[in-house]
Design a protein around this motif. Structure first.
Motif, PDB file in Angstrom:
ATOM      1  N   ALA A 215      -5.112  10.491 -14.480  1.00 12.89           N
ATOM      2  CA  ALA A 215      -4.197  11.016 -13.454  1.00 12.89           C
ATOM      3  C   ALA A 215      -4.437  10.329 -12.116  1.00 12.89           C
ATOM      4  N   THR A 216      -5.697  10.154 -11.740  1.00 10.49           N
ATOM      5  CA  THR A 216      -5.972   9.509 -10.452  1.00 10.49           C
ATOM      6  C   THR A 216      -5.583   8.033 -10.475  1.00 10.49           C
ATOM      7  N   ALA A 217      -5.708   7.388 -11.637  1.00 12.63           N
ATOM      8  CA  ALA A 217      -5.283   5.986 -11.738  1.00 12.63           C
ATOM      9  C   ALA A 217      -3.771   5.872 -11.542  1.00 12.63           C
ATOM     10  N   ALA A 218      -3.024   6.846 -12.077  1.00 11.50           N
ATOM     11  CA  ALA A 218      -1.570   6.846 -11.896  1.00 11.50           C
ATOM     12  C   ALA A 218      -1.212   7.051 -10.423  1.00 11.50           C
ATOM     13  N   MET A 219      -1.918   7.967  -9.768  1.00  7.22           N
ATOM     14  CA  MET A 219      -1.672   8.194  -8.344  1.00  7.22           C
ATOM     15  C   MET A 219      -2.036   6.959  -7.530  1.00  7.22           C
ATOM     16  N   LEU A 220      -3.121   6.307  -7.915  1.00  4.85           N
ATOM     17  CA  LEU A 220      -3.547   5.094  -7.227  1.00  4.85           C
ATOM     18  C   LEU A 220      -2.454   4.026  -7.291  1.00  4.85           C
ATOM     19  N   GLU A 221      -1.864   3.858  -8.470  1.00  2.00           N
ATOM     20  CA  GLU A 221      -0.810   2.857  -8.620  1.00  2.00           C
ATOM     21  C   GLU A 221       0.387   3.196  -7.733  1.00  2.00           C
ATOM     22  N   THR A 222       0.724   4.478  -7.653  1.00  2.00           N
ATOM     23  CA  THR A 222       1.844   4.905  -6.818  1.00  2.00           C
ATOM     24  C   THR A 222       1.567   4.630  -5.340  1.00  2.00           C
ATOM     25  N   VAL A 223       0.353   4.955  -4.894  1.00  4.51           N
ATOM     26  CA  VAL A 223      -0.007   4.747  -3.496  1.00  4.51           C
ATOM     27  C   VAL A 223      -0.025   3.256  -3.169  1.00  4.51           C
ATOM     28  N   GLU A 224      -0.594   2.445  -4.056  1.00  2.00           N
ATOM     29  CA  GLU A 224      -0.636   1.003  -3.792  1.00  2.00           C
ATOM     30  C   GLU A 224       0.770   0.414  -3.749  1.00  2.00           C
ATOM     31  N   THR A 225       1.658   0.893  -4.613  1.00  2.00           N
ATOM     32  CA  THR A 225       3.043   0.428  -4.584  1.00  2.00           C
ATOM     33  C   THR A 225       3.703   0.787  -3.260  1.00  2.00           C
ATOM     34  N   ALA A 226       3.429   2.008  -2.786  1.00  2.00           N
ATOM     35  CA  ALA A 226       4.002   2.437  -1.508  1.00  2.00           C
ATOM     36  C   ALA A 226       3.482   1.579  -0.360  1.00  2.00           C
ATOM     37  N   PHE A 227       2.183   1.287  -0.368  1.00  2.00           N
ATOM     38  CA  PHE A 227       1.612   0.443   0.681  1.00  2.00           C
ATOM     39  C   PHE A 227       2.184  -0.976   0.610  1.00  2.00           C
ATOM     40  N   ALA A 228       2.375  -1.468  -0.608  1.00  2.00           N
ATOM     41  CA  ALA A 228       2.935  -2.820  -0.767  1.00  2.00           C
ATOM     42  C   ALA A 228       4.360  -2.872  -0.217  1.00  2.00           C
ATOM     43  N   GLU A 229       5.152  -1.839  -0.498  1.00  2.00           N
ATOM     44  CA  GLU A 229       6.525  -1.789   0.015  1.00  2.00           C
ATOM     45  C   GLU A 229       6.531  -1.656   1.539  1.00  2.00           C
ATOM     46  N   LEU A 230       5.587  -0.866   2.065  1.00  2.00           N
ATOM     47  CA  LEU A 230       5.478  -0.709   3.508  1.00  2.00           C
ATOM     48  C   LEU A 230       5.134  -2.043   4.166  1.00  2.00           C
ATOM     49  N   HIS A 231       4.223  -2.781   3.558  1.00  2.00           N
ATOM     50  CA  HIS A 231       3.838  -4.089   4.105  1.00  2.00           C
ATOM     51  C   HIS A 231       5.013  -5.060   4.052  1.00  2.00           C
ATOM     52  N   GLU A 232       5.739  -5.039   2.938  1.00  2.00           N
ATOM     53  CA  GLU A 232       6.895  -5.936   2.804  1.00  2.00           C
ATOM     54  C   GLU A 232       7.950  -5.619   3.860  1.00  2.00           C
ATOM     55  N   ARG A 233       8.172  -4.328   4.100  1.00  2.00           N
ATOM     56  CA  ARG A 233       9.145  -3.944   5.129  1.00  2.00           C
ATOM     57  C   ARG A 233       8.657  -4.376   6.508  1.00  2.00           C
ATOM     58  N   TYR A 234       7.360  -4.212   6.755  1.00  2.00           N
ATOM     59  CA  TYR A 234       6.798  -4.619   8.048  1.00  2.00           C
ATOM     60  C   TYR A 234       6.980  -6.121   8.261  1.00  2.00           C
ATOM     61  N   GLU A 235       6.691  -6.905   7.223  1.00  2.00           N
ATOM     62  CA  GLU A 235       6.850  -8.352   7.342  1.00  2.00           C
ATOM     63  C   GLU A 235       8.303  -8.721   7.607  1.00  2.00           C
ATOM     64  N   THR A 236       9.219  -8.013   6.962  1.00  2.00           N
ATOM     65  CA  THR A 236      10.640  -8.284   7.155  1.00  2.00           C
ATOM     66  C   THR A 236      11.075  -7.946   8.575  1.00  2.00           C
ATOM     67  N   VAL A 237      10.654  -6.767   9.049  1.00  2.00           N
ATOM     68  CA  VAL A 237      11.062  -6.318  10.374  1.00  2.00           C
ATOM     69  C   VAL A 237      10.482  -7.217  11.462  1.00  2.00           C
ATOM     70  N   THR A 238       9.218  -7.584  11.351  1.00  2.00           N
ATOM     71  CA  THR A 238       8.638  -8.472  12.362  1.00  2.00           C
ATOM     72  C   THR A 238       9.328  -9.833  12.345  1.00  2.00           C
ATOM     73  N   GLY A 239       9.821 -10.229  11.172  1.00  2.00           N
ATOM     74  CA  GLY A 239      10.563 -11.483  11.086  1.00  2.00           C
ATOM     75  C   GLY A 239      11.856 -11.449  11.883  1.00  2.00           C
ATOM     76  N   PHE A 240      12.435 -10.261  12.047  1.00  2.00           N
ATOM     77  CA  PHE A 240      13.661 -10.131  12.831  1.00  2.00           C
ATOM     78  C   PHE A 240      13.437 -10.540  14.296  1.00  2.00           C
ATOM     79  N   TRP A 241      12.176 -10.490  14.743  1.00  2.00           N
ATOM     80  CA  TRP A 241      11.866 -10.792  16.137  1.00  2.00           C
ATOM     81  C   TRP A 241      11.291 -12.193  16.308  1.00  2.00           C
ATOM     82  N   ASP A 242      11.342 -12.974  15.259  1.00  2.00           N
ATOM     83  CA  ASP A 242      10.857 -14.357  15.331  1.00  2.00           C
ATOM     84  C   ASP A 242      12.031 -15.259  15.712  1.00  2.00           C
ATOM     85  N   GLU A 243      12.100 -15.623  16.985  1.00  2.00           N
ATOM     86  CA  GLU A 243      13.241 -16.396  17.463  1.00  2.00           C
ATOM     87  C   GLU A 243      13.288 -17.810  16.899  1.00  2.00           C
TER      88      GLU A 243
END
Length: 369
Positions: A215-243
């Motif tokens: 059960a904890t391994a399943a939760m771990l995978e979910t949390v890591e996926t969420a963090f990965a998506e958060l990082h991808e969104r952050y990289e995308t958003v910061t790219g919007f400000w790269d002139e």
């Protein structure tokens, strides 16, 4: 209870002799371990991949003895079992072990690839994903990348070989293991190892422990996926400000939709529509780049606009974009995008005028608050 505790008494002298030999040469392996850790740290010094930490360990004498005592059962009960590692000093590749701990899952692959490219120093003899089996079997387990590296013409290895066997010509080659995993997987594996593999008495084990670890391994995978998506969104958003990069990308209708869906995914009732209308509104004010749009879609301004107009219903992209432009440009927005003042019928100009007056009143109240 370890393998040594249950080992047949007739095999103990052989295992003990190997253990004594390991204890004698272990200081030389400790020196090699420190050198390999320094080498890995140097690899990441000027790299975009920055591990949280790099750690190492040389297998303890007790752990060596327990692993050297592992056996394969004999088909004939009357015969001695066979040692799984008949020459453990040369058969075991985990006497020297290193760990590279990173933040996000994608960094595991980046770190592994970077290490494998150091061909002048290491030869990669094995590369295994620990979670592949669990994925293919539909189960859960922690993710870890395991590399088996072989040193090339290493002087510290030569010293170890001379100590181990003075009559043998040292070749400077030695295999060791590098584990690369995320910090969350590292924490999970450390706890699992302490409970599952270091349990004092195997009779105390309960199947419920396995269920909880799954059960904890399943939760771990979910949390890591969420963090990965958060990082991808952050990289995308910061790219919007790269002139000099994504920020200078022109505002085509599709580009506007993509930027909007990244910054305001909750305001998406026209997500699949043609966004040409948005390009026309923005172009009217000379807003033609991704950075222009990102600057307009600021959360604090959106909050103020919502309060000023007190929308009865949550506005869609068309209404919200119109209101944001009105907030920034005021009467200029009305003149550029509404009917002429002398038009017989001018519903848009009248609507924009009402909303603009509401904004002015809101600003006045804020200034006097």
């Amino acid at each position: 209870m370890g393998a040594w505790d249950s080992l047949d008494d007739r095999l103990r002298p052989v295992v003990q002799a190997s253990t004594d030999e390991y204890a004698r040469v272990r200081p030389a392996l400790e020196k090699l371990t420190r050198e390999m850790e320094e080498s890995l740290r140097a690899i990441f010094t000027d790299s975009p991949v920055r591990p949280l930490f790099v750690a190492s360990r040389t297998k303890t004498v007790e752990s060596f003895r327990d692993k050297a005592a592992r056996t394969l059962p004999s088909e004939d009960p009357a015969e001695l079992p066979t040692l799984l590692f008949p020459d453990p000093l040369r058969n075991l590749i985990d006497l020297v072990g290193l760990r590279v701990i990173v933040t996000l899952p994608h960094e595991v692959d980046e770190a592994a690839n970077l290490i494998k490219r150091q061909r002048a120093e290491f030869d990669c003899r094995g590369d295994r994903e620990k979670d592949i089996g669990s994925i293919e079997s539909g189960t859960y387990g922690y993710s870890s990348r395991h590399l088996v590296l072989r040193t090339i013409q290493n002087d510290t290895v030569r010293e170890f070989h001379k100590l181990l066997d003075p009559d043998q010509r040292p070749n400077g080659s030695y295999q060791f293991e590098v584990q690369i995993r995320t910090v969350l997987a590292h924490a999970w594996s450390e706890i699992e190892h302490d409970i599952r593999f270091k349990a004092g008495d195997p009779r105390a084990w309960s199947p419920y422990f396995d269920r909880q670890f799954t059960a904890t391994a399943a939760m771990l995978e979910t949390v890591e996926t969420a963090f990965a998506e958060l990082h991808e969104r952050y990289e995308t958003v910061t790219g919007f400000w790269d002139e000099d990069g994504q920020g200078s990308a022109p505002l085509t209708p599709n580009r506007i939709r993509d930027v909007w869906m990244t910054l305001l995914p909750h305001v998406n009732r026209k997500a699949g529509d043609d966004w040409g209308w948005a390009a026309e509104l923005l172009a009217a004010h000379g807003m033609k780049t991704t950075m222009d749009l990102a600057g307009l879609l600021q959360a604090d301004i959106i909050t103020k606009v919502r309060k000023a107009l007190d929308h009865r219903y949550s506005p869609g992209p068309d209404r919200l974009l119109d209101d944001l432009l009105l907030w920034r440009f005021g009467k200029k927005h009305i003149d550029l995008t509404a009917e002429p003042e002398d038009a017989a019928v001018k519903p848009r100009r009248e609507s924009l005028g009402r909303r603009y007056r509401q904004m002015q009143l809101f600003r006045a109240r804020e200034e006097n608050a």
